[in-house]
Design a protein around this motif. Sequence first.
Motif, PDB file in Angstrom:
ATOM      1  N   THR A 129      -0.638  49.244  69.676  1.00 53.39           N
ATOM      2  CA  THR A 129      -1.536  48.112  69.875  1.00 53.39           C
ATOM      3  C   THR A 129      -1.733  47.307  68.593  1.00 53.39           C
ATOM      4  O   THR A 129      -1.828  46.077  68.627  1.00 53.39           O
ATOM      5  CB  THR A 129      -2.906  48.599  70.379  1.00 53.39           C
ATOM      6  N   PHE A 130      -1.785  47.990  67.456  1.00 52.90           N
ATOM      7  CA  PHE A 130      -2.029  47.329  66.172  1.00 52.90           C
ATOM      8  C   PHE A 130      -0.980  47.776  65.148  1.00 52.90           C
ATOM      9  O   PHE A 130      -1.279  48.535  64.222  1.00 52.90           O
ATOM     10  CB  PHE A 130      -3.432  47.659  65.660  1.00 52.90           C
ATOM     11  N   PRO A 131       0.260  47.322  65.308  1.00 49.91           N
ATOM     12  CA  PRO A 131       1.330  47.724  64.388  1.00 49.91           C
ATOM     13  C   PRO A 131       1.212  47.004  63.049  1.00 49.91           C
ATOM     14  O   PRO A 131       0.275  46.214  62.825  1.00 49.91           O
ATOM     15  CB  PRO A 131       2.586  47.275  65.134  1.00 49.91           C
ATOM     16  N   LYS A 132       2.159  47.228  62.167  1.00 48.97           N
ATOM     17  CA  LYS A 132       2.210  46.516  60.888  1.00 48.97           C
ATOM     18  C   LYS A 132       2.264  45.022  61.184  1.00 48.97           C
ATOM     19  O   LYS A 132       3.173  44.544  61.860  1.00 48.97           O
ATOM     20  CB  LYS A 132       3.419  46.951  60.090  1.00 48.97           C
ATOM     21  N   THR A 133       1.310  44.280  60.663  1.00 47.09           N
ATOM     22  CA  THR A 133       1.156  42.874  61.022  1.00 47.09           C
ATOM     23  C   THR A 133       1.012  42.003  59.786  1.00 47.09           C
ATOM     24  O   THR A 133       0.288  42.355  58.849  1.00 47.09           O
ATOM     25  CB  THR A 133      -0.086  42.683  61.917  1.00 47.09           C
ATOM     26  N   GLY A 134       1.700  40.866  59.801  1.00 45.79           N
ATOM     27  CA  GLY A 134       1.551  39.874  58.753  1.00 45.79           C
ATOM     28  C   GLY A 134       0.898  38.623  59.318  1.00 45.79           C
ATOM     29  O   GLY A 134       1.263  38.170  60.401  1.00 45.79           O
ATOM     30  N   ILE A 135      -0.084  38.098  58.603  1.00 48.83           N
ATOM     31  CA  ILE A 135      -0.749  36.856  59.006  1.00 48.83           C
ATOM     32  C   ILE A 135      -0.548  35.845  57.890  1.00 48.83           C
ATOM     33  O   ILE A 135      -0.923  36.094  56.735  1.00 48.83           O
ATOM     34  CB  ILE A 135      -2.250  37.075  59.260  1.00 48.83           C
ATOM     35  N   LYS A 212      10.391  33.231  50.398  1.00 48.01           N
ATOM     36  CA  LYS A 212       9.427  34.184  49.845  1.00 48.01           C
ATOM     37  C   LYS A 212       8.656  34.877  50.970  1.00 48.01           C
ATOM     38  O   LYS A 212       8.367  36.077  50.907  1.00 48.01           O
ATOM     39  CB  LYS A 212       8.441  33.469  48.915  1.00 48.01           C
ATOM     40  N   LEU A 213       8.335  34.122  52.011  1.00 44.33           N
ATOM     41  CA  LEU A 213       7.613  34.690  53.143  1.00 44.33           C
ATOM     42  C   LEU A 213       8.496  35.651  53.926  1.00 44.33           C
ATOM     43  O   LEU A 213       8.039  36.711  54.377  1.00 44.33           O
ATOM     44  CB  LEU A 213       7.099  33.573  54.048  1.00 44.33           C
ATOM     45  N   ASP A 214       9.781  35.294  54.084  1.00 40.18           N
ATOM     46  CA  ASP A 214      10.720  36.197  54.747  1.00 40.18           C
ATOM     47  C   ASP A 214      10.856  37.505  53.979  1.00 40.18           C
ATOM     48  O   ASP A 214      10.944  38.586  54.577  1.00 40.18           O
ATOM     49  CB  ASP A 214      12.094  35.531  54.877  1.00 40.18           C
ATOM     50  N   LYS A 215      10.868  37.422  52.660  1.00 42.93           N
ATOM     51  CA  LYS A 215      10.985  38.636  51.839  1.00 42.93           C
ATOM     52  C   LYS A 215       9.741  39.503  51.978  1.00 42.93           C
ATOM     53  O   LYS A 215       9.841  40.745  52.054  1.00 42.93           O
ATOM     54  CB  LYS A 215      11.205  38.267  50.378  1.00 42.93           C
ATOM     55  N   LEU A 216       8.566  38.868  52.001  1.00 47.60           N
ATOM     56  CA  LEU A 216       7.344  39.644  52.200  1.00 47.60           C
ATOM     57  C   LEU A 216       7.367  40.356  53.544  1.00 47.60           C
ATOM     58  O   LEU A 216       6.965  41.517  53.655  1.00 47.60           O
ATOM     59  CB  LEU A 216       6.120  38.724  52.120  1.00 47.60           C
ATOM     60  N   ALA A 217       7.822  39.660  54.573  1.00 41.89           N
ATOM     61  CA  ALA A 217       7.900  40.253  55.910  1.00 41.89           C
ATOM     62  C   ALA A 217       8.816  41.486  55.901  1.00 41.89           C
ATOM     63  O   ALA A 217       8.516  42.504  56.538  1.00 41.89           O
ATOM     64  CB  ALA A 217       8.412  39.227  56.913  1.00 41.89           C
ATOM     65  N   LYS A 218       9.908  41.393  55.160  1.00 37.16           N
ATOM     66  CA  LYS A 218      10.839  42.527  55.060  1.00 37.16           C
ATOM     67  C   LYS A 218      10.234  43.664  54.244  1.00 37.16           C
ATOM     68  O   LYS A 218      10.301  44.832  54.638  1.00 37.16           O
ATOM     69  CB  LYS A 218      12.148  42.061  54.421  1.00 37.16           C
ATOM     70  N   ASP A 219       9.646  43.319  53.107  1.00 35.63           N
ATOM     71  CA  ASP A 219       9.078  44.348  52.221  1.00 35.63           C
ATOM     72  C   ASP A 219       7.918  45.093  52.896  1.00 35.63           C
ATOM     73  O   ASP A 219       7.781  46.304  52.746  1.00 35.63           O
ATOM     74  CB  ASP A 219       8.589  43.722  50.915  1.00 35.63           C
ATOM     75  N   TYR A 220       7.075  44.358  53.622  1.00 30.37           N
ATOM     76  CA  TYR A 220       5.928  44.970  54.289  1.00 30.37           C
ATOM     77  C   TYR A 220       6.306  45.596  55.636  1.00 30.37           C
ATOM     78  O   TYR A 220       5.494  46.282  56.253  1.00 30.37           O
ATOM     79  CB  TYR A 220       4.825  43.942  54.516  1.00 30.37           C
ATOM     80  N   GLU A 221       7.525  45.325  56.101  1.00 28.78           N
ATOM     81  CA  GLU A 221       8.022  45.864  57.375  1.00 28.78           C
ATOM     82  C   GLU A 221       7.116  45.466  58.543  1.00 28.78           C
ATOM     83  O   GLU A 221       6.724  46.277  59.367  1.00 28.78           O
ATOM     84  CB  GLU A 221       8.149  47.391  57.300  1.00 28.78           C
ATOM     85  N   TRP A 222       6.786  44.178  58.606  1.00 31.83           N
ATOM     86  CA  TRP A 222       5.933  43.694  59.681  1.00 31.83           C
ATOM     87  C   TRP A 222       6.618  43.766  61.032  1.00 31.83           C
ATOM     88  O   TRP A 222       7.753  43.315  61.196  1.00 31.83           O
ATOM     89  CB  TRP A 222       5.532  42.240  59.422  1.00 31.83           C
TER      90      TRP A 222
END
Length: 268
Positions: A129-135, A212-222
């Motif tokens: 329900t609440f997976p790794k999420t990027g906002i 930069k945002l794509d890299k953050l998404a990858k690093d945080y595994e959103w």
Amino acid sequence: MDIKKVLNQLEHYQTEAPNRVFSMYLNTDPSDQDQQGGEWKIHLKNGLNNFETYLQDDSSEEKRNFWAVKDKVENFIEENRLNLKKSVIIFATGEGDVWFADTLQMPVETEFHWEDEPVLGQLKQLHETFPKTGIILTQKDHIKIIDAELGTVKDTVFYELDLNTEDWRQHQGPHQADSNLGSGGAKSSKKDELDQRFEENRSRWYKSIAPKLDKLAKDYEWAEIYMVGDSDEVDELEANMNKSVTGEINKNLLDSDEMSVLNEVKGQ
């Protein structure tokens, strides 16, 4: 905390008597009508005492294992008593080869288990329900990124466009209004000029921040990504990103506190 990794480890763990796995989901939500008097303390005490009663006639080694777990659980609760959120989840063994304990912003149903393997049902449901999420929140030359999991904010990153160098600079601390705009009519006129310049260059500037945002998404595994801001800005930024966006909210929430943004996005 990476819940996906925790689940992968616990799913493959199994033992047998005299060692057992203690699993606990404890509802500590102060907004729950059933918790107005701190009933969770009674539920915790009864839950732990019930196992001691159950183990009266079992091997002394298993009882020692349970006592070791009980001490760890009580110590964790005492250390976090002033910082309890809506729930506490604990998995533990007396031998110490399993220990996971955390307080969460998500409610759970109180339950206790002493078995050969961890009872993961509620944790799996929470993770689904609440997976790794990027906002990603946009407001012209300011972008804020929130990393969240299980209803908890884990990290926050800020970017601000330097209009002189046209570089996006990462910085710490909350978004601050530009103090160099002057005051009164001069401030309004300067802001209009900056707004016009931004609109003229938005596509190019958002294209430069997108990697930069794509890299953050990858690093945080959103597993999910949400965009928040003016519809034109959100659409422009999303169009320049490689990562898929789960949803968007067309509101200016850049200056809202992170938990309010998370609740707005997840509909709590």
